[in-house]
Design an enzyme around this catalytic site. Structure first.
Site, PDB file in Angstrom:
ATOM      1  N   SER A 135       0.971  -1.291  -0.383  1.00 30.40           N
ATOM      2  CA  SER A 135       0.002   0.364   0.433  1.00 30.40           C
ATOM      3  C   SER A 135       0.820   0.973  -0.005  1.00 30.40           C
ATOM      4  O   SER A 135       1.564   1.324  -1.081  1.00 30.40           O
ATOM      5  CB  SER A 135      -0.739  -0.423   1.048  1.00 30.40           C
ATOM      6  N   ASP A 154       8.458   4.726 -11.291  1.00 30.37           N
ATOM      7  CA  ASP A 154       8.437   5.209 -11.971  1.00 30.37           C
ATOM      8  C   ASP A 154       8.762   7.100 -13.078  1.00 30.37           C
ATOM      9  O   ASP A 154       9.221   7.243 -14.248  1.00 30.37           O
ATOM     10  CB  ASP A 154       6.872   5.590 -12.133  1.00 30.37           C
ATOM     11  N   LYS A 211      -1.650  -4.450  -2.765  1.00 31.01           N
ATOM     12  CA  LYS A 211      -2.482  -3.933  -2.644  1.00 31.01           C
ATOM     13  C   LYS A 211      -2.864  -2.143  -2.702  1.00 31.01           C
ATOM     14  O   LYS A 211      -2.208  -1.665  -1.916  1.00 31.01           O
ATOM     15  CB  LYS A 211      -2.943  -3.848  -1.043  1.00 31.01           C
TER      16      LYS A 211
END
Length: 647
Positions: free
Chosen positions: A487, A498, A512
């Protein structure tokens, strides 16, 4: 109604209550205690119950939380735990003892689901069926479980049920499509299982759960059926131990929420406050060792003593099997039971009898317990690496960003050059926490770009969070992750990946990618309604739900070892589905060059060869991360920043 949006973990004690009931729902078996899970439960949904959680920024409801991780209760649910951890008593604390809860509270839960749950259309049949099943299962002494008649008749003689559905059957009414069944105790299997066998059993349980849920749908179980079951419980179940009719209503609400997804639940406020406090500072009196229970062993194993603590000083070593504690055999005992026996006040002594590879007979090791400091954010300079720092974040609570600032600046002050050359950010086994804390931590390492996008039930409420150039740390970095990274921790890892800020190293993360909100009920303020209200997306628009963060460099925790099977979101029953989108890490070329560079140096292999059987476990992922980081520092392979600004 107050609201806070969260991404953190449910307390283990609340989870244990829901876990014990879920055992009856899924298996139709009786457990001697809340710790009795069995492989069927461990292989499916219970990790999400143990720590699927919540956290709030200020101890109030309404903060967003992102977390999911196995927390306590068995080898598959809790891969490792600090010996003498204060959370591992066999009897869970009764956080609901002083909380009033009845039909009015249950109805408020239902209304909150209707107004706020991420999916405006949910299966009312399953919700009421789960509510009734959990309520029946809340009373262990009654020895009853609730099942669809169709499912019971189809499987009662199935060998896979091991006789668990052979108890006496009765109906509330002859026309009912569901039955009440007397529980039959089944002895837990203690056999050692290979990863192949575990995969097979997980697949079998998924198929069983799917059949059970379809059978419930076929019953058309209704609100009236639920009311009749609750009336039966009130009439037939007598108060015993800590059970009262109130507990049936609490269990019913838990079941209703559990039918939605494994991360929606009720959380007692006192339980959440305890959980937050223990995450912030998990210091305890103990021996200073990480213990584990593996499917391949009937004994608890020393995963690693903690450097500088009593266990390693007394001679305990990584890989030791604990066969006795103070002379009493530990064979087939749960991890939590062994931990509770090792626990004790500082200054006292515990004797562990261990079996060690290479020794002809077991060895007794006397260890004097001491105070073991365990903070949420821990930092140190890595030995043998010039001015390279290591920071481990355990969870994202309201103080994480401040603690991180302090730890980072202390590392800089401790360097010889006055600045860090590189940083290893360790988020392995970090179950997540507050959304805003995950964003703040990621922001410290990013000069710009998107950190995360949160998509709510209504598109009008979608939010994108951007990085800021102010107060950015440009130090070259790598991030360590594994299947316990969940999470909020996945938000940080995916933002780093990214945005090409650093390489992610280790194992695929938990997966999750949902956001929960804690709602404080109108009727009272001593518990929260935790609902899944949104999904989150990485900077490049991918959702990590189920798939997780795939590391730029995948490596086993053991030198030349196999990748562990792990336990992830896909192993939880009823999880939100994956939204597949092709993803190619922007770090692929840099990762390939860095991995080749690290292999060429051979430093990791040299460190391992220098001490192939260390007292403290060789951290293979950290050592590879260090080598990759040194290559990145030299060649600027994995970072975009100049590396000149340290504060």
């Amino acid at each position: 109604m107050h609201r806070h949006d969260l991404v953190e973990r449910e307390s283990a004690n609340d989870a244990q209550e829901r876990t014990a009931i879920t055992g009856r729902l899924l298996r139709g078996r009786v457990c001697a205690s809340y710790r009795c899970f069995g492989w069927l439960l461990a292989a499916t949904s219970l990790a999400g119950l143990v720590a699927c959680g919540v956290a709030s920024a200020d101890g109030e409801p309404g903060d967003r939380t992102l977390a999911a991780r196995g927390g306590s209760g068995g080898a598959l649910l809790a891969p490792s735990v600090a010996a003498d951890s204060p959370d591992d008593s066999d009897e869970p604390k009764d956080y609901w003892g002083d909380v009033s809860f009845d039909q009015r509270n249950f109805e408020e839960v239902r209304q909150r689901v209707r107004k706020a749950y991420i999916d405006p259309v949910h299966d009312d049949v399953l919700s009421y069926a789960h509510a009734a099943s959990f309520a029946v299962g809340s009373h262990e002494k009654s020895g009853k479980i609730l099942l669809p008649e169709k499912f019971w008749r189809a499987r009662k003689n199935d060998k896979a049920e091991e006789g668990g559905l052979s108890g006496k059957m009765r109906k509330l009414h002859p026309s009912d499509a569901f039955v009440l069944l007397d529980e039959v105790e089944i002895k837990d299997s203690n056999e050692a299982l290979s990863d192949k066998e575990l995969r097979k059993r997980r697949a079998a349980q998924r198929a069983r759960s799917k059949a059970l849920m379809q059978a419930w749908r076929d019953t058309k179980f209704s609100a009236k059926d639920f009311d009749r079951v609750m009336a039966y419980i009130k009439r037939e179940f007598k108060p015993v131990d800590r059970w009262t009719y109130k507990k049936a209503w609490v269990a019913a609400a838990q079941g209703y929420l559990y039918a939605l997804d494994p991360h929606s639940s009720l959380v007692a406020r006192a339980a959440w406050e305890d959980s937050t406090r223990k995450t912030t500072d998990a210091s305890f009196d103990g021996i200073g060792a990480i213990l584990a229970k593996r499917p391949s062993s009937r004994y608890t194993i020393v995963e690693s003593p903690i450097d500088g603590q009593p266990a390693v000083k007394a001679g305990l070593r990584a890989g030791d099997q604990i066969i006795k504690v103070d002379g009493k055999n530990t064979r087939d005992e749960s991890l939590s039971k062994v931990v509770s026996r090792i626990r004790g006040p500082r200054g006292s002594t515990v004797v562990l009898t261990v079996r060690r590879e290479g020794l002809p007979k077991p060895k007794d090791i006397a260890i004097q317990r001491a105070r073991i400091d365990s903070k949420n954010v821990q930092a140190r300079l890595i030995k043998g690496a010039s001015d390279v720092g290591y920071i481990k974040i355990t969870g994202f609570v309201r103080t994480t960003d401040r603690d991180l600032d302090r730890a980072y600046n202390e590392l800089v002050d401790a360097t010889e050059s006055g600045k860090l050359r590189g940083l290893v950010l360790d988020m392995r086994n970090n179950s997540g926490g507050l959304l805003n804390q995950g964003i703040k931590v990621a922001d410290r390492f990013l000069r710009g770009g998107t950190i995360v996008t949160v998509k709510n039930r209504s598109a009008r409420e979608d939010e994108s969070y951007m990085a800021h150039a102010e107060d950015t740390w440009d130090v070259p970095m790598v991030v360590l992750v594994n299947d316990g990274t969940a999470s909020a921790a996945e938000i940080v890892a995916s933002a780093v990946q990214d945005n090409r800020r650093g390489l992610v190293i280790g194992d695929r993360t938990f997966g999750k990618a949902s956001v929960q909100t804690l709602y404080s009920p109108i009727l009272q303020d001593d518990y929260y309604i935790k609902l899944t209200v949104a999904r989150y997306y990485s900077p490049l628009g991918r959702t990590l739900q189920v798939v997780g963060v795939q590391p730029d460099i995948t490596v086993s925790p053991d030198f030349k070892g196999d990748m562990p099977l792990g336990f992830r979101e896909e192993n939880l029953w009823g999880h939100l589905g994956a939204l597949d989108k092709p993803y190619k890490s922007p770090n692929q070329k840099a990762a390939k060059r860095a991995e080749a560079c690290a292999a060429a140096t051979g430093k990791r292999a040299q460190r391992h060869a220098a001490d192939p059987n260390p007292a403290i476990r060789f951290d293979n992922q950290l050592m590879l991360g260090l080598d990759v980081l040194e290559c990145a520092i030299g060649d600027r392979l994995a970072v975009r920043g100049s590396g000149t600004k340290d504060r």
